[in-house]
Design an enzyme around this catalytic site. Structure first.
Site, short mmCIF file in Angstrom:
data_model
loop_
_atom_site.label_atom_id
_atom_site.label_comp_id
_atom_site.label_asym_id
_atom_site.label_seq_id
_atom_site.Cartn_x
_atom_site.Cartn_y
_atom_site.Cartn_z
N ASP A 63 0.89 -1.17 0.00
CA ASP A 63 0.00 0.00 0.00
C ASP A 63 0.92 1.21 0.00
OD1 ASP A 63 -1.54 2.21 0.63
OD2 ASP A 63 -2.74 1.18 2.13
N TYR A 155 -7.17 16.22 -6.73
CA TYR A 155 -6.31 15.44 -7.63
C TYR A 155 -5.29 16.37 -8.31
CZ TYR A 155 -5.23 12.09 -11.42
OH TYR A 155 -4.60 11.24 -12.30
N THR A 192 -8.17 3.18 -19.15
CA THR A 192 -7.83 2.24 -18.07
C THR A 192 -9.06 2.03 -17.19
OG1 THR A 192 -7.23 3.92 -16.45
CG2 THR A 192 -5.48 3.22 -17.96
N1 LIG Z 1 -6.21 6.89 -16.59
C1 LIG Z 1 -5.95 8.17 -16.84
O1 LIG Z 1 -6.63 8.80 -17.66
C2 LIG Z 1 -4.79 8.85 -16.16
C3 LIG Z 1 -4.39 10.12 -16.62
C4 LIG Z 1 -3.31 10.77 -15.99
C5 LIG Z 1 -2.67 10.17 -14.93
N2 LIG Z 1 -3.11 8.95 -14.48
C6 LIG Z 1 -2.40 8.37 -13.33
O2 LIG Z 1 -1.81 7.14 -13.74
C7 LIG Z 1 -1.71 6.28 -12.61
C8 LIG Z 1 -2.32 4.95 -12.94
O3 LIG Z 1 -3.67 5.17 -13.30
P1 LIG Z 1 -4.56 4.07 -14.03
O4 LIG Z 1 -5.50 4.81 -14.90
O5 LIG Z 1 -3.73 3.00 -14.59
O6 LIG Z 1 -5.39 3.55 -12.75
P2 LIG Z 1 -6.03 2.11 -12.47
O7 LIG Z 1 -7.07 2.35 -11.41
O8 LIG Z 1 -6.44 1.47 -13.74
O9 LIG Z 1 -4.82 1.31 -11.81
C9 LIG Z 1 -4.24 1.79 -10.62
C10 LIG Z 1 -3.64 0.66 -9.84
O10 LIG Z 1 -3.15 1.21 -8.61
C11 LIG Z 1 -3.55 0.36 -7.55
N3 LIG Z 1 -3.64 1.12 -6.30
C12 LIG Z 1 -4.61 1.97 -5.91
N4 LIG Z 1 -4.36 2.42 -4.67
C13 LIG Z 1 -3.18 1.87 -4.28
C14 LIG Z 1 -2.41 1.92 -3.10
N5 LIG Z 1 -2.79 2.67 -2.06
N6 LIG Z 1 -1.25 1.23 -3.05
C15 LIG Z 1 -0.86 0.46 -4.09
N7 LIG Z 1 -1.58 0.33 -5.23
C16 LIG Z 1 -2.73 1.03 -5.32
C17 LIG Z 1 -4.89 -0.23 -7.98
O11 LIG Z 1 -5.18 -1.44 -7.29
C18 LIG Z 1 -4.65 -0.44 -9.48
O12 LIG Z 1 -4.11 -1.71 -9.75
C19 LIG Z 1 -2.40 7.02 -11.45
O13 LIG Z 1 -1.41 7.70 -10.68
C20 LIG Z 1 -3.29 8.02 -12.16
O14 LIG Z 1 -3.57 9.14 -11.35
C21 LIG Z 1 -4.14 8.27 -15.08
#
Ligand SMILES: NC(=O)c1ccc[n+]([C@@H]2O[C@H](COP(=O)([O-])OP(=O)(O)OC[C@H]3O[C@@H](n4cnc5c(N)ncnc54)[C@H](O)[C@@H]3O)[C@@H](O)[C@H]2O)c1
Length: 250
Positions: A63, A155, A192
């Site tokens: 975590d 965020y 995602t």
């Molecule tokens: N999807 C988008 O459009 C987007 C855009 C810009 C930035 N991001 C960033 O990219 C990163 C990944 O996003 P994503 O879209 O792949 O998200 P996602 O929800 O598809 O995957 C995120 C993963 O992080 C894990 N997670 C959540 N809380 C956690 C914790 N406390 N400790 C460990 N693992 C944890 C979840 O279980 C999941 O497997 C994030 O930081 C998100 O803010 C995403």
């Protein structure tokens, strides 16, 4: 003889069970790295680890908001590999909610998952990154550190914190003579599980605001992360890579 861009390298990716983290782990593994995948979703983590190309990869329940978990994970990496070459602080989370409807508890949760996580990961992994001799940190920020969006207040604040924390990390490493670079990546809208939370109508609305007219695939973000972590980026330090289909160019 190590092969691939990351042959012989140890790479740790947080939030690696799904989405961008999983795509990033796959990309590193397919370029020869040994990958340590960390997440809180242990079932999804096992599926992702088992499907990776190559051998030697492992999954750790971590975590990212827990310092005790970071200390335990770094102990495991030290015992297994003795060093860490690349840290990808990817795990993060957000939800659309008006700033004025956000409780202090909700604010703190977003800051903890997106920003405290990067501080904890950076500090606790530094001794092992130094042992690499050419360590690299890639921190997950967002276009939301550059332009705000209605409903993205906490965020945006967290991702802006990641943005400048990355620069601070880069210059503090350099000042202290630590052989570790740090850069941030700033995706636009990516296809995602996280972005699917908002529903199809919101996703269509997002598509229409992107000059390239579509969401990014997670692999397109992973490609940027691998570049920043690679030897090709050996003089790229304390900067940001925006991967947003032109969203912030408008
Ligand atoms: N999807 C988008 O459009 C987007 C855009 C810009 C930035 N991001 C960033 O990219 C990163 C990944 O996003 P994503 O879209 O792949 O998200 P996602 O929800 O598809 O995957 C995120 C993963 O992080 C894990 N997670 C959540 N809380 C956690 C914790 N406390 N400790 C460990 N693992 C944890 C979840 O279980 C999941 O497997 C994030 O930081 C998100 O803010 C995403």
């Amino acid at each position: 003889m190590p092969c691939g861009r990351f042959g012989g390298r140890i790479v740790l990716v947080t939030g690696a069970a799904k989405g961008i983290g999983a795509a990033t782990a796959r990309a590193f593994a397919s370029e020869g790295a040994t990958v340590v995948l960390c997440d809180i979703d242990e079932a999804a983590l096992k599926v992702t680890v088992d499907a990776l190309p190559g051998t030697g990869h492992c999954g750790i329940r971590l975590d990212v908001t827990s310092e005790a978990d970071w200390i335990a994970a770094m102990g495991e990496v030290e015992r297994a590999f003795g060093k860490l070459d690349v840290l990808v602080n990817n795990a993060g989370w957000g939800e659309l909610r008006s700033l004025f409807d956000t409780s202090f508890e909700q604010w703190r949760r977003v800051i903890a998952i997106n920003l405290d996580s990067v501080f904890l990961g950076t500090r606790n992994s530094m001794p092992l990154l130094e042992k690499s001799g050419k360590g690299s940190i890639v921190n997950m920020s967002s276009i939301r550190s550059l332009v705000a969006g209605v409903g993205s207040g906490p965020y945006s604040a967290a991702k802006a914190g990641v943005h400048l924390l990355t620069k601070a990390t880069a210059i503090e490493c350099a000042a202290a003579g630590k052989p570790v670079r740090a850069n941030s990546i700033h995706p636009g809208f990516v296809d995602t599980p996280l972005s699917k939370q908002t529903g199809e109508e919101a996703r269509n609305a997002r598509r229409s605001t992107v000059p390239q007219g579509r969401l990014a695939e997670p692999e397109e973000i992973a490609a940027g992360i691998l570049f920043l972590a690679s030897d090709a980026a050996s003089y790229v330090n304390g900067t940001e890579l925006v991967v947003d289909g032109g969203f912030t160019a408008v």
